[in-house]
Design an enzyme around this catalytic site. Structure first.
Site, PDB file in Angstrom:
ATOM      1  CG  ASP A 172      -5.488  22.924   1.812  1.00 42.39           C
ATOM      2  OD1 ASP A 172      -6.689  23.000   2.155  1.00 42.39           O
ATOM      3  OD2 ASP A 172      -4.666  22.228   2.421  1.00 42.39           O
ATOM      4  CB  ALA A 232      -1.415  11.755  -0.698  1.00 36.80           C
ATOM      5  NE  ARG A 233      -3.883   6.976   3.572  1.00 38.32           N
ATOM      6  CZ  ARG A 233      -2.781   7.221   4.278  1.00 38.32           C
ATOM      7  NH1 ARG A 233      -1.643   7.477   3.650  1.00 38.32           N
ATOM      8  NH2 ARG A 233      -2.814   7.206   5.590  1.00 38.32           N
ATOM      9  CG  ASP A 257       5.396   5.645  -1.582  1.00 36.99           C
ATOM     10  OD1 ASP A 257       6.131   4.665  -1.830  1.00 36.99           O
ATOM     11  OD2 ASP A 257       5.067   5.987  -0.426  1.00 36.99           O
ATOM     12  CD  GLU A 262      -0.827   1.083  -1.310  1.00 35.41           C
ATOM     13  OE1 GLU A 262      -0.625   0.737  -0.118  1.00 35.41           O
ATOM     14  OE2 GLU A 262      -0.588   2.223  -1.733  1.00 35.41           O
ATOM     15  CG  HIS A 281       2.288   2.830   1.168  1.00 35.76           C
ATOM     16  ND1 HIS A 281       0.932   2.662   1.169  1.00 35.76           N
ATOM     17  CD2 HIS A 281       2.508   3.948   1.911  1.00 35.76           C
ATOM     18  CE1 HIS A 281       0.350   3.627   1.882  1.00 35.76           C
ATOM     19  NE2 HIS A 281       1.300   4.412   2.334  1.00 35.76           N
ATOM     20  CB  ALA A 284       6.141   6.153   6.857  1.00 35.10           C
TER      21      ALA A 284
END
Length: 530
Positions: A172, A232-233, A257, A262, A281, A284
């Site tokens: 990071d 993440a994305r 995920d 999508e 996805h 959450a």
């Protein structure tokens, strides 16, 4: 006054109860509205509550004559045209933090499921087979977990992985070493992570810099037998390259995920591979997270409508409407300067200095500084987690010192906002000004003076000031079918160093950037997206 609230996606009952319990608020629930249906229905509503299913387009907002606030029950606001909402004075709020634990747990669940081939074994057993020898797994204890993106969710994954006795390394570029050290995480460059990790979990936002980050070149540097987790994305992992890496045996398994598209098409190459496990996805999707975000967004909507209190806004600081009207051009300029700086930097940021010169210094500049931080951090932390309220806290958490300097004496312009950022490796300076009432321009980049329109995709070049450079770059872009929309130049002196801002109609692929960098007179080339 009665306020009308439209809830267009499924919201936990606890959130609906908060909205309905307020005597001044009327609530309508209508799920499954497409943009056209929403546009036809939105006019009388003062607030709109959405999740990820509703698409709030510019066309919808044109019809939203009464709308004051949009509340997103969750983090990402990709489904909302935030720029269009801002231009119409509509506050966009989200609920950062409500999904962090849930997403981190899902990433670890996928990691463990991949390590032991649990979904594949379940499917085999339910099909009537008993194939113990086929599904021999691998332990995670004493293995190296490489985390790409050490933000809020990445940190939670690191802490929990250490409980499984995994050794954690992380890449990071915006996290200071001392923060990683406090977590017991070894901070390293991406190449080192790729070469040493047995498992790689991705927790970085999707930006132009991270799109395709885990691609052909990255897979070539990985240990054979590595396993990839992405909660993440979609788009951060090059899905075609991942499929090839699995078929070649470099990647032993992948747990996904999220996808670039999508839902993914049924014939998606990754879904045909037994080594891949996937969920739709669900990062959450827990009862607790659904309640957390529903309650949070409901409270925020109520407080904004009834008391004017703004919480977790992604497009406006907490200031009066009168001051907002005056400062609006500067807020936009500040956000642009922050976003621009974030795309220049190498190394962890240590200091952000915002200098105000001329008339702008006579205003309350604190909201403008917040807009700089918001723009800066929104490029380097998880998508949707930064807003005008938490930006100072996120900066402090990352060891970034924020300074303000003011002088009412003009510095070449009637009003000038300059942002200087110092990192562990380098420093950069970018300045902008407002012309007339609300026209923003970039006027200085690292000592080069120019007048540039700060919007869209910009190819930023540092080059030697000799004939033919612009033509050569144009030829390369032309071969790639990339159209040049605008060009701005600045230079030190004739024959010295120069800077070129080439505005293009679409992002420039890394392969094309590499070709531009190989030009003998080009010192550096990078894509800036505003």
């Amino acid at each position: 006054m009665a306020y009308r609230v439209l809830v267009s996606d499924r919201l936990a009952p606890q959130g609906l109860e908060i909205l309905r319990s307020h005597p001044e608020i009327e609530v309508d629930e209508v799920e499954g509205l497409g943009p056209k249906e929403l546009a036809e229905r939105i006019e009388p509503y003062h607030a709109l509550v959405v999740r990820s299913g509703t698409k709030v387009t510019a066309e919808v907002l044109e019809r939203a004559r009464s709308l004051r606030v949009i509340g997103r029950a969750g983090i990402g606001v990709d489904n909302i045209d935030v720029a269009a909402a801002t231009s119409r004075g509509i506050v966009v709020m989200n609920t950062p933090g409500g999904n962090n634990v849930t997403t981190a747990e899902h990433a670890l669940a996928l990691l463990l499921a991949s390590a032991r081939s649990i979904p594949q074994a379940v499917a085999s057993l339910k099909a009537g087979r008993w194939e113990r020898g086929r599904f021999v797994g691998t332990e995670v204890c004493n293995k190296v977990l490489g985390i790409v993106g050490l933000g809020n969710i990445g940190k939670l994954v690191a802490e929990r992985a250490q409980g499984l006795k995994m050794r954690v390394v992380a890449y990071d570029p915006y996290t200071p070493p001392e923060t990683a050290a406090r977590l017991g995480v070894h901070l390293c460059e991406l190449d080192e992570l790729l070469a040493t990790a047995d498992f790689i979990s991705i927790h970085t936002p999707l930006t132009e810099e991270t799109r395709g980050l885990i691609g052909e070149e990255a897979f070539a540097k990985m240990k054979r037998g590595v396993r990839i987790v992405n909660c993440a994305r979609g788009g951060i992992v090059d899905e075609d390259a991942l499929a090839r890496a699995i078929r070649s045996g470099v990647v032993a398994g992948a747990a996904l995920d999220v996808f670039a598209q999508e839902p993914p098409p049924p014939d998606h190459p990754l879904l045909q591979l037994e080594q891949v496990i996937a969920t739709p996805h669900l990062g959450a999707a827990t009862d607790e997270a659904q309640v957390n975000v529903a309650v949070a967004v409901a409270k925020q909507i109520v407080e904004y409508l009834t008391e004017g209190v703004i919480q977790n806004a992604v497009n406006v600081p907490s200031i009066s409407a009168e001051l907002l009207e005056v400062l609006s051009p500067y807020l936009r300029l500040g956000e642009i300067l922050g976003r621009f700086q974030a795309q220049l930097l190498q190394g962890a940021p240590r200091e952000v200095t915002v200098e105000y010169a001329g008339e702008v210094a006579e205003y309350n500049v604190a909201p403008i500084t917040l807009s700089v931080l918001f723009g800066f951090l929104s490029r380097i932390v998880e998508s949707g987690t930064v807003n005008y309220v938490n930006a100072p806290h996120l900066a402090r958490e990352r060891g970034i010192e924020v300074r303000e300097e003011r002088t009412t004496q003009p510095k070449g312009y009637q009003n000038l906002v300059t942002v200087r950022v110092r990192t562990t490796r380098e420093s950069h300076e970018v300045a902008g000004a407002i012309f007339g009432r609300n026209v923003a321009r970039l006027v200085k980049i690292d000592g080069f003076y120019l007048e540039a329109v700060p919007e869209g995709h910009i190819l930023l070049l540092h080059n030697r000031d000799v004939p033919g450079v612009v033509g050569a770059v144009g030829t390369i872009l032309g071969r790639a079918q990339i159209n040049i929309a605008r060009l701005e130049l600045g230079r030190e002196q004739v024959g010295g160093m120069a800077i070129s801002l080439v505005h293009v109609d679409e992002p420039v692929p890394e392969s094309v950037l590499a070709e531009v960098r190989r030009l003998p007179q080009v010192v550096s080339a990078r894509l800036i997206s505003l």
